[in-house]
Design a protein around this motif. Sequence first.
Motif, PDB file in Angstrom:
ATOM      1  N   ARG A  73       0.902  -1.035  -0.093  1.00  0.00           N
ATOM      2  CA  ARG A  73       0.177  -0.072  -0.227  1.00  0.00           C
ATOM      3  C   ARG A  73       0.814   1.143   0.579  1.00  0.00           C
ATOM      4  O   ARG A  73       0.581   2.201  -0.346  1.00  0.00           O
ATOM      5  CB  ARG A  73      -1.194  -0.343   1.552  1.00  0.00           C
ATOM      6  N   ASP A  74       2.025   0.383   0.304  1.00  0.00           N
ATOM      7  CA  ASP A  74       2.962   2.466   0.034  1.00  0.00           C
ATOM      8  C   ASP A  74       4.023   1.622  -1.264  1.00  0.00           C
ATOM      9  O   ASP A  74       5.331   1.589  -1.159  1.00  0.00           O
ATOM     10  CB  ASP A  74       3.685   1.984   1.324  1.00  0.00           C
ATOM     11  N   VAL A  75       3.315   1.815  -1.650  1.00  0.00           N
ATOM     12  CA  VAL A  75       4.201   2.314  -2.856  1.00  0.00           C
ATOM     13  C   VAL A  75       3.516   2.993  -4.270  1.00  0.00           C
ATOM     14  O   VAL A  75       2.819   3.512  -4.435  1.00  0.00           O
ATOM     15  CB  VAL A  75       4.007   0.721  -4.336  1.00  0.00           C
ATOM     16  N   ALA A  76       4.790   3.505  -5.143  1.00  0.00           N
ATOM     17  CA  ALA A  76       4.706   5.109  -6.104  1.00  0.00           C
ATOM     18  C   ALA A  76       5.420   4.695  -7.429  1.00  0.00           C
ATOM     19  O   ALA A  76       6.852   4.021  -7.733  1.00  0.00           O
ATOM     20  CB  ALA A  76       5.586   5.924  -5.410  1.00  0.00           C
ATOM     21  N   VAL A  77       5.099   4.773  -8.824  1.00  0.00           N
ATOM     22  CA  VAL A  77       4.936   4.024  -9.669  1.00  0.00           C
ATOM     23  C   VAL A  77       5.637   5.455 -10.760  1.00  0.00           C
ATOM     24  O   VAL A  77       4.364   5.960 -11.054  1.00  0.00           O
ATOM     25  CB  VAL A  77       4.201   2.778 -10.377  1.00  0.00           C
ATOM     26  N   VAL A  78       6.712   5.846 -11.577  1.00  0.00           N
ATOM     27  CA  VAL A  78       7.208   7.096 -11.956  1.00  0.00           C
ATOM     28  C   VAL A  78       7.464   5.800 -12.967  1.00  0.00           C
ATOM     29  O   VAL A  78       7.652   5.971 -13.755  1.00  0.00           O
ATOM     30  CB  VAL A  78       8.169   7.788 -11.484  1.00  0.00           C
ATOM     31  N   GLN A  79       6.081   7.184 -14.044  1.00  0.00           N
ATOM     32  CA  GLN A  79       6.208   6.958 -15.561  1.00  0.00           C
ATOM     33  C   GLN A  79       6.378   8.016 -16.116  1.00  0.00           C
ATOM     34  O   GLN A  79       6.015   9.323 -15.824  1.00  0.00           O
ATOM     35  CB  GLN A  79       4.731   6.173 -16.129  1.00  0.00           C
ATOM     36  N   ALA A  80       6.775   7.595 -17.317  1.00  0.00           N
ATOM     37  CA  ALA A  80       7.521   9.180 -18.459  1.00  0.00           C
ATOM     38  C   ALA A  80       6.141  10.014 -18.942  1.00  0.00           C
ATOM     39  O   ALA A  80       4.637   8.731 -19.500  1.00  0.00           O
ATOM     40  CB  ALA A  80       7.483   8.836 -19.717  1.00  0.00           C
ATOM     41  N   ARG A  81       5.890  10.912 -18.794  1.00  0.00           N
ATOM     42  CA  ARG A  81       4.790  11.783 -19.075  1.00  0.00           C
ATOM     43  C   ARG A  81       4.325  12.091 -20.368  1.00  0.00           C
ATOM     44  O   ARG A  81       3.134  12.223 -20.937  1.00  0.00           O
ATOM     45  CB  ARG A  81       4.101  12.318 -18.227  1.00  0.00           C
TER      46      ARG A  81
END
Length: 446
Positions: A136-144
């Motif tokens: 529940r404490d996850v962040a996914v960084v994607q290319a915008r």
Amino acid sequence: MKNNKIILAAIIAALLGAAGYGLYRMGMSHGKNMAAPMSSATASSPVGVSKTGDSGKKVLYWHDPMVPDQKFDKPGKSPFMDMELVPVYADDASDDGKVNISPRVQQNLGIRTAEVTRGNLTSAVVAVGSVAYNERDVAVVQARSNGFVERLYLRAPLDPVRKGQALAEMYVPEWVAAQEEYLAVRRMQGNGVDELLGGARQRMRLVGMTDDQIRLVEASGKVQARLTIFAPIGGVVSELAVREGMTVMAGAPMFKINGLAMIWVNADVPESLAAQVRPGNAVEARTPALQGTVFKGKVSAILPDVNPATRTLKARIELANPSGQLVPGMFATISFSSVAHKDILLVPTEAVIQTGTRSVVMVAQGNGKFIPTEVEIGNESNGQTEIRKGLGAGQKVVVSGQFLIDSEASLTGTETRMAATPAADKPDEAMAEALKTPAKPTGAKQ
């Protein structure tokens, strides 16, 4: 001369015959005298009345020790086994189902007793598990937007990262056109410029620019062709999907960051103890990697899935990990605190004999008498077992030597046995049927 011999032989034969007849009459007379008292005694003891055995004790009935429930009024052969019926005396029958052991033998056997008491019992459940990331404490960084990775600040998976730390720098060609259009509209003068300016600002949002980046362009009046990507949360980079010089498309995952401030422990709870573990229960966790450190947390969820091989359920534990000492993969021992059971009957756990189908304790009756009693047990903790049925407060149970007493009880044919075998389990089915409806010999009680 010859005639004299014949006469002598005849006289001897007559004498021998007379002597034999006299001995026969004497034996018959003695037999009648012995039979008369026995017949008189038998006639004075009608069927159903207790008799007196050779030992002088009063005989209540005869029985087969292998089938003690069937009673007979007369001695004879057992209809169940090839053996004589055994008499049961009044002194023995008065303590039916009990075992008598002298104080000296009790001392030699080391028999100890304990009193059935009332008290509180807090059952403790201990399980083992492994530390895992808090999903529940996850962040996914994607290319915008489509672009090129010009610089990468983190180069290896599992590198620690702080919230707001720079991760990478990208060159985004699409941003250049959108920003130049916005700056060109802002330099225009005349009616309807505000509407065109709003459209240009919206175009910058569509190519992936954030409000902060748009405000930076408005404040500086310069094109910002490069994008710096920052970490949205602190933790570790669990996945790294880009390298310097790579071309990335809009929506492509670049980084996956897992937080470590709150981690999970997936504990394996035995199916038989799952009822004592509930979401919200407080827990304490210990790990061999950090001796002497206790981590406190709570049960987050009980996963609705049973492992068919180990017959365990997964209990998801949440533990605070502010210093980051707990890392995924560590083994941990979890102690669950359950609700205390108050004012219940308790006996020492060692006093309970479990046969697999039932639980029995040996109850001390006083004066060296013991009787096996079937009980219904409940929770168990700290060497104490809850008794739900079968005993009362103040009774005394055997806590040492009860197996020897049980053996004596089985040998003497008591009605209560620790290891009773159902009739269906006996190898000889014909014998089992005979035990159900035995052929009663003459004199059997109805």
